[in-house]
Write an enzyme that holds these catalytic residues in place. Structure first.
Site: not given
Ligand SMILES: Cc1cc2nc3c(=O)[nH]c(=O)nc-3n(C[C@H](O)[C@H](O)[C@H](O)COP(=O)(O)OP(=O)(O)OC[C@H]3O[C@@H](n4cnc5c(N)ncnc54)[C@H](O)[C@@H]3O)c2cc1C
Length: 383
Positions: A132, A134, A251
């Site tokens: 829990g 994101s 993880e």
């Molecule tokens: C298959 C899968 C399973 C998942 N399961 C879970 C789960 O069970 N529970 C959970 O809590 N989460 C889960 N997640 C979420 C995952 O941890 C997040 O998707 C991940 O941390 C990225 O966050 P975001 O999607 O909000 O992308 P964002 O943070 O919005 O990022 C978008 C883009 O911007 C880039 N970016 C962001 N900040 C920076 C920076 N400071 N400098 C350079 N580039 C940057 C990123 O690299 C990315 O390319 C899952 C994701 C996937 C794909």
């Protein structure tokens, strides 16, 4: 000691590890049906029946002490078992998060009552957890979570939205990272806590988010004034950031960040014509890289066993490991002209179609490559 100097202890497998590997392979050969179709990583393979059978062999809750029904294995030995399960594409999704990170977290940070309540069920392969962390506006920037918990009589009232919560539609609990106090000036990592929330509690609603191929692993979980008793605060109030950072080592730093597409490689070799120079060169390169990168997570496992924090080594391992998982897909795709078809007769072709859809997620889940490189660069700068 933190791993800022990025040293990787060398780990050599013992005869006991080799024996265990054979034992897990025999179990899989006996347990999986003859028409078993392997999964990639944990995709699709949510099977409480399989988790329960695995648990009876002591291979769920492997790091849990015996007094709670676990196998009390060291982390390196646990890696041997998880490698074999992932290499076979076994249906491990149900217990995976509970086994990998919830149990160690409860063991380390939880109260005696929480250990008694959760660890035996996890070790039995019957109690399943989701993650829990994101939120819609807080993925990479996790400390910006907006889910908040207000103190009420006997506990907390939690309100907010979690997203990408894998298997929340099946699982029993998740540890919710939320704000329990305002951030201290200039430090948004303060005032965060983890609460263990029952996914069937009043006020919790789970909404599916389907992938392009219509498969359903992800969810959005809405928490609307959910009552969480004081006993379900995990660890110390206000230490949520420190706790999730420890959880992220588990993880990020394991074989599930390297072997998601390994069954694809295995089925390529079983099914596709060999004896071509291009195949030898590609497979040789892939196997050599696999041998090198797996040493990183063996080192992370050794550091966990020594009680050393390993967030940077785990970040390096996930960075290299997940790019490798994608490389298997692109390298094999280049060897043959095949139209990916999820309904093909060939297992390889089915897996290829699935891998093409899944591959982009490998470098996102658990922390994106860009964010992992920030973690590594900061550590190198301060080393
Ligand atoms: C298959 C899968 C399973 C998942 N399961 C879970 C789960 O069970 N529970 C959970 O809590 N989460 C889960 N997640 C979420 C995952 O941890 C997040 O998707 C991940 O941390 C990225 O966050 P975001 O999607 O909000 O992308 P964002 O943070 O919005 O990022 C978008 C883009 O911007 C880039 N970016 C962001 N900040 C920076 C920076 N400071 N400098 C350079 N580039 C940057 C990123 O690299 C990315 O390319 C899952 C994701 C996937 C794909």
């Amino acid at each position: 000691m933190a791993d800022t100097a990025l040293t990787f202890p060398v780990v050599t497998e013992t005869a006991e590890h080799a024996r265990l590997r054979v034992e897990v392979r025999s179990f899989l050969a006996e347990t999986l049906p003859p028409d078993f179709r392997p999964g990639l990583g944990m995709a699709g393979g949510w099977s409480p029946e399989f988790s329960s059978r695995l648990a009876k062999r002591g291979w769920v809750g492997m790091s849990i002490p015996r007094r709670y029904g676990g196998a009390e294995m060291d982390t390196v030995t646990r890696v041997v078992v998880t490698e074999e399960l992932l290499a076979a594409g076994a249906p491990v999704a149900a217990h995976w998060v509970a086994e990998r990170q919830s149990a160690p977290s409860i063991l380390h940070f939880g109260s005696d009552a929480q250990r008694d309540r959760f660890l035996p069920g996890i070790a039995a392969g019957e109690l399943f957890f989701s993650i829990g962390m994101s939120e819609p506006e807080a993925g990479s920037d996790l400390a910006s979570v907006r889910t908040s918990a207000l103190q009420v009589d006997g506990g907390w009232s939690v309100t907010g939205r979690k997203i990408w919560t894998t298997h929340a539609h099946h699982n029993h609990f998740f540890a919710v990272l939320c704000r329990t106090a305002p951030a201290a000036d200039g430090d948004k990592h303060s005032g965060l806590s983890q609460l263990i929330v029952d996914l069937s509690a009043p006020g919790v609603s789970v909404h599916p988010i389907k992938l392009l191929n219509n498969s359903h692993d992800f969810n959005e979980v809405v928490l609307d004034d959910v009552f969480v008793p004081d006993e379900m605060v995990l660890g110390t109030l206000g230490s949520g950031w420190h706790q999730v950072t420890s959880e992220l080592v588990l993880e990020r730093g394991g074989p599930d960040r390297l072997l998601s597409t390994f069954p694809l490689l295995v089925h390529y070799l079983k099914e596709r014509p060999a004896g071509r120079d291009a195949v030898h060169e590609t497979v040789g390169r892939l196997v050599a890289r696999l041998a090198a990168i797996r040493q990183i997570y063996l080192s992370v496992a050794a550091m966990v066993d020594l009680g050393t924090a390993a967030p940077v080594a785990a970040a390096v391992g996930k960075d290299l490991g997940t790019l490798y998982e994608q490389e298997i897909v692109s390298a094999l795709t280049e060897l043959d002209e095949l139209d990916p078809d999820p309904n093909a007769v060939s297992t390889y072709e089915q897996l290829l179609a699935e891998a093409i859809v899944m591959a982009p997620s490998f470098t996102i889940r658990g922390g994106t490559t860009e964010v992992l490189r920030i973690v590594t660069a900061r550590a190198l700068r301060s080393a």
